[in-house]
Write a protein that holds these residues in place. Structure first.
Motif, mmCIF file in Angstrom:
data_model
loop_
_atom_site.group_PDB
_atom_site.id
_atom_site.type_symbol
_atom_site.label_atom_id
_atom_site.label_comp_id
_atom_site.label_asym_id
_atom_site.label_seq_id
_atom_site.Cartn_x
_atom_site.Cartn_y
_atom_site.Cartn_z
ATOM 1 N N ALA A 1 1.101 -1.233 0.115
ATOM 2 C CA ALA A 1 0.008 -0.232 0.201
ATOM 3 C C ALA A 1 0.837 1.404 0.108
ATOM 4 O O ALA A 1 1.987 1.252 0.747
ATOM 5 C CB ALA A 1 -0.855 -0.016 1.128
ATOM 6 N N GLY A 2 0.382 2.257 -0.809
ATOM 7 C CA GLY A 2 1.440 3.384 -0.987
ATOM 8 C C GLY A 2 2.201 3.470 -2.201
ATOM 9 O O GLY A 2 2.840 4.417 -2.639
ATOM 10 N N SER B 1 -12.995 6.859 -7.767
ATOM 11 C CA SER B 1 -12.044 6.457 -6.856
ATOM 12 C C SER B 1 -10.519 6.784 -7.148
ATOM 13 O O SER B 1 -9.759 6.176 -6.254
ATOM 14 C CB SER B 1 -12.315 4.922 -6.758
ATOM 15 O OG SER B 1 -12.286 4.426 -7.945
ATOM 16 N N SER C 1 0.018 5.866 -5.269
ATOM 17 C CA SER C 1 -0.680 5.814 -3.893
ATOM 18 C C SER C 1 -1.670 4.514 -3.709
ATOM 19 O O SER C 1 -2.794 4.826 -3.596
ATOM 20 C CB SER C 1 -1.252 7.118 -3.604
ATOM 21 O OG SER C 1 -0.347 8.089 -3.706
ATOM 22 N N LEU C 2 -1.250 3.558 -4.362
ATOM 23 C CA LEU C 2 -1.868 2.287 -4.264
ATOM 24 C C LEU C 2 -2.706 1.706 -2.938
ATOM 25 O O LEU C 2 -1.950 2.341 -2.085
ATOM 26 C CB LEU C 2 -1.386 1.237 -4.849
ATOM 27 C CG LEU C 2 -1.286 1.039 -6.602
ATOM 28 C CD1 LEU C 2 -0.285 0.381 -6.839
ATOM 29 C CD2 LEU C 2 -2.654 0.899 -7.025
ATOM 30 N N LYS C 3 -3.955 1.328 -2.824
ATOM 31 C CA LYS C 3 -4.711 1.213 -1.638
ATOM 32 C C LYS C 3 -5.000 -0.375 -1.874
ATOM 33 O O LYS C 3 -5.166 -0.823 -2.920
ATOM 34 C CB LYS C 3 -5.875 2.109 -1.584
ATOM 35 C CG LYS C 3 -5.635 3.558 -1.513
ATOM 36 C CD LYS C 3 -7.005 4.366 -1.507
ATOM 37 C CE LYS C 3 -6.865 5.825 -1.549
ATOM 38 N NZ LYS C 3 -8.099 6.340 -1.535
ATOM 39 N N SER C 4 -5.442 -0.938 -0.825
ATOM 40 C CA SER C 4 -5.653 -2.408 -0.704
ATOM 41 C C SER C 4 -7.059 -2.692 -1.706
ATOM 42 O O SER C 4 -7.318 -3.577 -2.193
ATOM 43 C CB SER C 4 -6.069 -2.866 0.562
ATOM 44 O OG SER C 4 -7.001 -2.119 1.208
ATOM 45 N N GLU C 5 -7.811 -1.573 -1.601
ATOM 46 C CA GLU C 5 -9.089 -1.698 -2.623
ATOM 47 C C GLU C 5 -8.935 -1.543 -3.916
ATOM 48 O O GLU C 5 -9.766 -1.664 -4.786
ATOM 49 C CB GLU C 5 -10.204 -0.681 -2.164
ATOM 50 C CG GLU C 5 -9.681 0.661 -2.005
ATOM 51 C CD GLU C 5 -9.345 1.136 -0.648
ATOM 52 O OE1 GLU C 5 -8.562 0.340 0.256
ATOM 53 O OE2 GLU C 5 -9.597 2.440 0.048
ATOM 54 N N ASP C 6 -7.756 -1.337 -4.288
ATOM 55 C CA ASP C 6 -7.372 -1.433 -5.858
ATOM 56 C C ASP C 6 -6.949 -2.549 -6.269
ATOM 57 O O ASP C 6 -6.815 -2.809 -7.431
ATOM 58 C CB ASP C 6 -5.949 -0.295 -6.100
ATOM 59 C CG ASP C 6 -6.459 1.053 -5.736
ATOM 60 O OD1 ASP C 6 -5.509 1.763 -5.277
ATOM 61 O OD2 ASP C 6 -7.519 1.446 -6.069
ATOM 62 N N VAL D 1 -2.571 -5.252 -3.822
ATOM 63 C CA VAL D 1 -1.936 -4.366 -3.053
ATOM 64 C C VAL D 1 -2.076 -4.781 -1.667
ATOM 65 O O VAL D 1 -3.082 -5.028 -1.148
ATOM 66 C CB VAL D 1 -2.828 -2.953 -3.243
ATOM 67 C CG1 VAL D 1 -2.007 -1.941 -2.197
ATOM 68 C CG2 VAL D 1 -2.683 -2.443 -4.668
ATOM 69 N N SER E 1 -1.889 -4.715 2.266
ATOM 70 C CA SER E 1 -1.933 -3.435 3.470
ATOM 71 C C SER E 1 -1.024 -3.802 4.709
ATOM 72 O O SER E 1 -0.409 -4.656 4.616
ATOM 73 C CB SER E 1 -3.218 -3.364 3.853
ATOM 74 O OG SER E 1 -3.936 -4.605 4.382
ATOM 75 N N ARG F 1 -4.798 9.915 -8.484
ATOM 76 C CA ARG F 1 -3.875 8.757 -7.981
ATOM 77 C C ARG F 1 -3.262 7.938 -9.248
ATOM 78 O O ARG F 1 -2.148 7.635 -9.456
ATOM 79 C CB ARG F 1 -4.409 7.910 -7.122
ATOM 80 C CG ARG F 1 -4.631 8.189 -5.792
ATOM 81 C CD ARG F 1 -5.192 7.223 -4.932
ATOM 82 N NE ARG F 1 -6.300 6.378 -5.180
ATOM 83 C CZ ARG F 1 -6.518 5.075 -5.490
ATOM 84 N NH1 ARG F 1 -5.313 4.379 -5.123
ATOM 85 N NH2 ARG F 1 -7.379 4.571 -5.823
#
Length: 123
Positions: A14-15, A62, A84-89, A121, A123, A66
């Protein structure tokens, strides 16, 4: 026939960042809109971003700020820079292209999809 081949997926924290590529090849006269979609397990396929042949872009809320979509018309290739990737990606990311081909001297417009590339991704 037209083929779309994606690359660039993988596992990232993540990130972090990833860059996806999708190259189109085959019977191509021109390509109008190219785009990226994604599908997570149990979810419907959703639009991530699109770019037209003249460079106009559209993003899902969403990912705005980013992700950046771009294309190289000379290479029939579309890119997706994901920051800035997130787990929901986390999802399978699929490339789509609206292609005009010449078939038996006629212009035929069709949409094509790639096989997809996994983005995970952690977390």
């Amino acid at each position: 026939q037209v083929q779309l081949v994606e690359s660039g997926g993988g596992l990232v924290e993540a990130g972090g960042s990833l860059r996806l590529s999708c190259a189109a090849s085959g019977n191509i006269l021109s390509i109008n809109t190219m785009g990226w979609y994604r599908q997570a397990p149990g979810n419907q396929r959703e639009l991530v971003a699109t770019v037209t042949s003249d460079g106009s872009t559209n993003y899902a809320d969403s990912v705005k700020g980013r992700f950046t979509i771009s294309r190289d018309n000379a290479k029939n290739t579309v890119y997706l820079q994901m920051n800035s990737l997130k787990s929901e990606d986390t999802a399978v990311y699929l490339c789509r292209a609206e292609v005009t081909s010449v078939v038996n001297r006629y212009r035929v417009a069709q949409q094509y999809w790639g096989q997809g590339t996994q983005v995970t991704v952690s977390s």
